[in-house]
Write an enzyme that holds these catalytic residues in place. Structure first.
Site, short mmCIF file in Angstrom:
data_model
loop_
_atom_site.label_atom_id
_atom_site.label_comp_id
_atom_site.label_asym_id
_atom_site.label_seq_id
_atom_site.Cartn_x
_atom_site.Cartn_y
_atom_site.Cartn_z
N ASN A 1 0.86 -1.19 0.00
CA ASN A 1 0.00 0.00 0.00
C ASN A 1 0.90 1.24 0.00
O ASN A 1 1.83 1.33 0.81
CB ASN A 1 -0.89 -0.06 1.26
N ASN B 1 -3.30 4.28 -1.55
CA ASN B 1 -4.06 4.97 -0.50
C ASN B 1 -4.20 6.41 -0.98
O ASN B 1 -3.23 7.17 -1.00
CB ASN B 1 -3.27 4.89 0.81
N CYS C 1 -4.98 11.21 0.78
CA CYS C 1 -4.08 12.33 1.08
C CYS C 1 -4.34 13.48 0.11
O CYS C 1 -4.64 13.26 -1.07
CB CYS C 1 -2.66 11.78 0.88
N LYS D 1 -7.70 2.34 -3.06
CA LYS D 1 -8.42 2.31 -1.78
C LYS D 1 -9.21 3.60 -1.62
O LYS D 1 -8.65 4.68 -1.42
CB LYS D 1 -7.44 2.14 -0.62
N ILE E 1 -14.06 0.23 3.06
CA ILE E 1 -13.86 1.65 3.25
C ILE E 1 -12.58 1.89 4.07
O ILE E 1 -12.19 1.04 4.87
CB ILE E 1 -15.07 2.32 3.98
N GLY F 1 -13.80 -0.07 12.92
CA GLY F 1 -14.40 -1.07 13.80
C GLY F 1 -15.91 -1.15 13.61
O GLY F 1 -16.47 -0.58 12.67
C1 LIG Z 1 -4.65 1.67 13.56
C2 LIG Z 1 -5.05 1.73 12.12
C3 LIG Z 1 -4.08 2.01 11.16
C4 LIG Z 1 -4.43 2.07 9.80
N1 LIG Z 1 -3.46 2.34 8.87
C5 LIG Z 1 -3.78 2.39 7.56
C6 LIG Z 1 -2.77 2.60 6.58
O1 LIG Z 1 -1.57 2.71 6.89
N2 LIG Z 1 -3.16 2.69 5.27
C7 LIG Z 1 -4.48 2.52 4.88
O2 LIG Z 1 -4.76 2.58 3.66
N3 LIG Z 1 -5.45 2.26 5.79
C8 LIG Z 1 -5.13 2.20 7.11
N4 LIG Z 1 -6.11 1.92 8.04
C9 LIG Z 1 -7.51 1.67 7.60
C10 LIG Z 1 -7.82 0.17 7.55
O3 LIG Z 1 -7.01 -0.50 6.61
C11 LIG Z 1 -9.32 -0.07 7.19
O4 LIG Z 1 -9.58 0.53 5.93
C12 LIG Z 1 -10.28 0.53 8.22
O5 LIG Z 1 -9.76 0.45 9.52
C13 LIG Z 1 -11.67 -0.14 8.19
O6 LIG Z 1 -11.62 -1.50 8.52
P1 LIG Z 1 -11.87 -2.04 10.06
O7 LIG Z 1 -13.13 -1.35 10.55
O8 LIG Z 1 -12.01 -3.52 9.92
O9 LIG Z 1 -10.68 -1.64 10.84
C14 LIG Z 1 -5.79 1.85 9.39
C15 LIG Z 1 -6.75 1.57 10.39
C16 LIG Z 1 -6.39 1.49 11.72
C17 LIG Z 1 -7.46 1.16 12.74
#
Ligand SMILES: Cc1cc2nc3c(=O)[nH]c(=O)nc-3n(C[C@H](O)[C@H](O)[C@H](O)COP(=O)(O)O)c2cc1C
Length: 302
Positions: A99, A127, A130, A164, A190, A217
């Site tokens: 990513n 991603n 930004c 994404k 998402i 979450g």
């Molecule tokens: C602690 C944390 C760090 C994350 N870091 C990234 C990241 O570096 N790049 C990205 O595209 N999404 C990042 N995300 C988003 C997750 O990949 C995901 O899209 C989002 O949390 C929704 O899924 P979930 O509800 O199952 O966590 C991050 C989410 C969390 C909670």
């Protein structure tokens, strides 16, 4: 085995970027975790051109239904990643999806070009949450901005490109349609929703060092379902659906509204092996109700 963008996968559950550190997990659990990896493919956390420290602490706030994170994408930068992380991740037993994020089209193209050359990398996820420093527009919130980004980046990679999508925009399906028209191989959604929490000890001050953060979450599951369904109605690209998945039922729900793969994110913080349970539960459900789980079939039209 199933196929996603020409990549063979053992099942349909992958991780959400930034929510599972495979290298740290190997340190904690030993080599067994690489041999019996809980995910069918590993999605790296976001890599940027230059190293980033991330946001000041505190970086997490627990909600009744999930988390707000303001991690701020700390990472070693492209060179550090290629040198230190890629050789370790190449030892995984599953395909690697890297990513990447940049703040100009040229930066994204350099990242994509660098990973496109590496045999260890099966696909690249963009991603696009930004802002483009030149236009001021969030790259993934505006269909024409995303179209221009893909026109610039696509020629740099023969490997599959997954866009994404951000949920923090007026019409994610319009952005997904632009991704499809301008050469993306898949979309994932998402990402987190912008949110904030107040500091209980400093009236009027935000808790998170970054001020605001991203909500993830169970709290976002309903939004993920509706956005995946909306995107599926607009594009025929493969979709990686995610947002609040904690069980095989949740994964199957996302499949039924159109996701081809399902990513587990926040749930892995509670149980790093949750994805294995979710994959087993989801495949039993799909065996029991095969027609419902097929893409686009069984979508309830209201
Ligand atoms: C602690 C944390 C760090 C994350 N870091 C990234 C990241 O570096 N790049 C990205 O595209 N999404 C990042 N995300 C988003 C997750 O990949 C995901 O899209 C989002 O949390 C929704 O899924 P979930 O509800 O199952 O966590 C991050 C989410 C969390 C909670």
């Amino acid at each position: 085995m199933i196929e996603f963008c020409g990549i063979s996968l053992e099942h349909r559950i992958v991780n959400g970027s930034g929510t599972f550190d495979a290298i740290a997990a190997r340190r904690a659990f030993g080599d067994a975790i690489y041999e019996q990896f809980p995910f069918a493919a590993f999605v790296s956390k976001t890599v940027t051109l230059a190293p980033r420290e991330g946001n000041p602490p505190p970086r997490l706030w627990e909600l009744p239904g999930g988390l707000i994170n303001s991690i701020g994408l700390p990472n070693k930068g492209l060179e550090g990643y290629l040198l230190e992380d890629l050789p370790q991740l190449a030892e995984l037993s599953v395909p690697l999806i890297v990513n990447v994020m940049g703040s100009t089209r040229e930066d994204v193209a350099r990242l994509v070009g660098a990973f496109a050359e590496r045999d260890e990398v099966a696909a690249i996820e963009l991603n696009v949450s930004c802002p483009n420093v030149k236009t001021g527009l969030i790259m993934g919130a505006d269909p024409s901005e995303l179209a221009a980004l893909l026109d610039h980046v696509r020629p740099h990679a023969a490997k599959p490109l997954i866009v994404k999508l951000t949920p923090n925009c007026a019409a994610p399906a319009d952005v997904a349609a632009a991704a499809e028209e301008h050469g993306a191989d898949a979309v994932s959604l998402i990402n987190t929703l912008r949110g904030m929490a107040m500091d209980p000890h400093r009236p009027g001050e935000p808790w998170l060092g970054g001020g605001t953060g991203g909500v993830s979450g169970p709290a976002v599951r309903a939004i993920a379902l509706s956005q995946v369904r909306e995107v599926r109605e607009r594009v025929s690209l493969p979709i990686v659906g995610m947002g609040g998945v904690q069980s095989g039922h949740h994964a199957t729900d996302l499949r039924r509204v159109g996701a081809d793969l399902v990513a587990v994110g926040t749930e892995s913080f509670r149980d790093p092996l949750a994805a294995r349970r979710i994959a087993d539960e989801a495949s039993s459900l799909e065996e029991a109700f095969p027609a419902n789980a097929a893409r686009g079939v069984g979508v309830v039209r209201l």
